[in-house]
Design a protein around this motif. Structure first.
Motif, PDB file in Angstrom:
ATOM      1  N   SER A 185       8.367   7.590 -12.944  1.00 41.42           N
ATOM      2  CA  SER A 185       9.151   6.415 -12.551  1.00 41.42           C
ATOM      3  C   SER A 185      10.636   6.750 -12.483  1.00 41.42           C
ATOM      4  N   ARG A 186      11.121   7.514 -13.459  1.00 43.55           N
ATOM      5  CA  ARG A 186      12.549   7.894 -13.450  1.00 43.55           C
ATOM      6  C   ARG A 186      12.862   8.799 -12.262  1.00 43.55           C
ATOM      7  N   LEU A 223       5.136   2.004 -10.341  1.00 39.16           N
ATOM      8  CA  LEU A 223       5.701   3.169  -9.658  1.00 39.16           C
ATOM      9  C   LEU A 223       6.463   2.727  -8.410  1.00 39.16           C
ATOM     10  N   PHE A 224       5.854   1.851  -7.632  1.00 37.85           N
ATOM     11  CA  PHE A 224       6.490   1.426  -6.387  1.00 37.85           C
ATOM     12  C   PHE A 224       7.771   0.637  -6.672  1.00 37.85           C
ATOM     13  N   ARG A 225       7.777  -0.097  -7.763  1.00 39.32           N
ATOM     14  CA  ARG A 225       8.990  -0.849  -8.113  1.00 39.32           C
ATOM     15  C   ARG A 225      10.144   0.070  -8.497  1.00 39.32           C
ATOM     16  N   SER A 226       9.839   1.318  -8.818  1.00 42.14           N
ATOM     17  CA  SER A 226      10.883   2.276  -9.162  1.00 42.14           C
ATOM     18  C   SER A 226      11.606   2.804  -7.922  1.00 42.14           C
ATOM     19  N   ARG A 255      -2.471  -2.773  -0.037  1.00 40.09           N
ATOM     20  CA  ARG A 255      -1.695  -3.797   0.656  1.00 40.09           C
ATOM     21  C   ARG A 255      -1.400  -4.982  -0.245  1.00 40.09           C
ATOM     22  N   GLU A 256      -2.329  -5.339  -1.092  1.00 39.56           N
ATOM     23  CA  GLU A 256      -2.089  -6.431  -2.052  1.00 39.56           C
ATOM     24  C   GLU A 256      -0.945  -6.081  -3.004  1.00 39.56           C
ATOM     25  N   ILE A 257      -0.953  -4.844  -3.492  1.00 39.35           N
ATOM     26  CA  ILE A 257       0.084  -4.403  -4.423  1.00 39.35           C
ATOM     27  C   ILE A 257       1.455  -4.421  -3.738  1.00 39.35           C
ATOM     28  N   LEU A 258       1.501  -3.900  -2.516  1.00 38.35           N
ATOM     29  CA  LEU A 258       2.770  -3.846  -1.805  1.00 38.35           C
ATOM     30  C   LEU A 258       3.293  -5.245  -1.479  1.00 38.35           C
TER      31      LEU A 258
END
Length: 261
Positions: A185-186, A223-226, A255-258
């Motif tokens: 994440s970092r 992870l994607f929010r990072s 697609r749901e997560i995004l």
């Protein structure tokens, strides 16, 4: 955040079936692995077929061959041969109209004999040569982290400092190397602009399971929010299956997560 979503090929699917099934999933691209039935000697004769199958509906990413190609070798002639073979594949990727090409950051020498610094120096030399070559052919090259005793995704900041290469994050491989979720994440927070492609390889632990997204325990959402808010890139649902019902479940879950981010 703007993300292109795609699926990976496997040799036991015909090219026409791969494209048809992928179009049924309404994905943005297919990632063709240039091994086996899709290695360059065979694929070079199918450029027009690929162009016809792609049409205006779907684009192409390629995964350059990795079996037997040692781009990080400390032996000059071994490394040079691997680089030359990859260059030939990059040329074909350009002919196919591929937007991106992925290759492995790896070597096959023994870790008990060779030190990491020597291998990283060798790898950086190969990486920069290949990246410069790919840019001249209008292909975006991405180096992928693999389960390796020498080079993990944690070493990518050094590659970013020493070369112009972009990166492909394989989420399963980082877990095999036991790189913590917090560390990854970092890396995405600080170097998100260099990670332009993802292999979403879901797992249930420190193993290379290649499950569809949502069938393992990887926390993809965090992870994607990072990533930077303005991040644009591509994500391959890298599930090892020829059953497109499972592939469809992974694509739908991604697609749901995004959408929720």
């Amino acid at each position: 955040m703007q993300v292109d979503v795609g699926v990976a090929s496997y040799p036991d699917l015909s090219l026409s079936e791969l494209f048809q099934q992928s179009k049924n999933l309404n994905v943005d691209f297919i990632e063709i692995v240039m091994e086996g039935e899709y290695h360059r000697a065979k694929l070079a004769n199918r450029v027009s077929e690929c162009d016809r199958l792609m049409g205006d509906e779907i684009s192409l990413i390629v995964h350059l061959p990795f079996g037997g190609l040692d781009v990080g070798s400390p032996f000059h002639h071994v490394r040079s041969g691997a680089v030359q073979e990859l260059k030939k594949n990059i040329e074909l990727a350009s002919d196919l109209g591929a937007e991106k090409a992925v290759f492995h950051a790896d070597t096959f020498v023994h870790p008990e004999i060779w030190d990491k610094e020597t291998i990283l120096d060798s790898l950086c030399e190969s990486v920069q040569e290949l990246d410069s070559f790919a840019r001249r052919h209008d292909v975006e090259l991405g180096i992928e982290n693999v389960p390796s005793p020498f080079i993990t995704v944690g070493d990518f900041p050094l590659l970013f400092d020493e070369t112009t290469i972009n990166a492909t994050l394989d989420t399963g491989h980082s877990r095999v190397n036991q790189i913590s979720h917090e560390t990854v994440s970092r890396l995405l927070e600080t170097h998100g602009d260099r990670f332009t492609h993802f292999h979403l390889n879901d797992t249930r632990g420190a193993s290379d399971d290649h499950l569809p997204v949502g069938m393992g325990t990887t926390d993809f959402a965090s992870l994607f929010r990072s990533l930077p808010n303005e991040w644009n890139g591509s994500m391959t649902v890298e599930a090892i299956t020829t059953d497109f019902e499972y592939m469809a479940a992974g694509v739908e879950r991604l697609r749901e997560i995004l959408q929720a981010i």
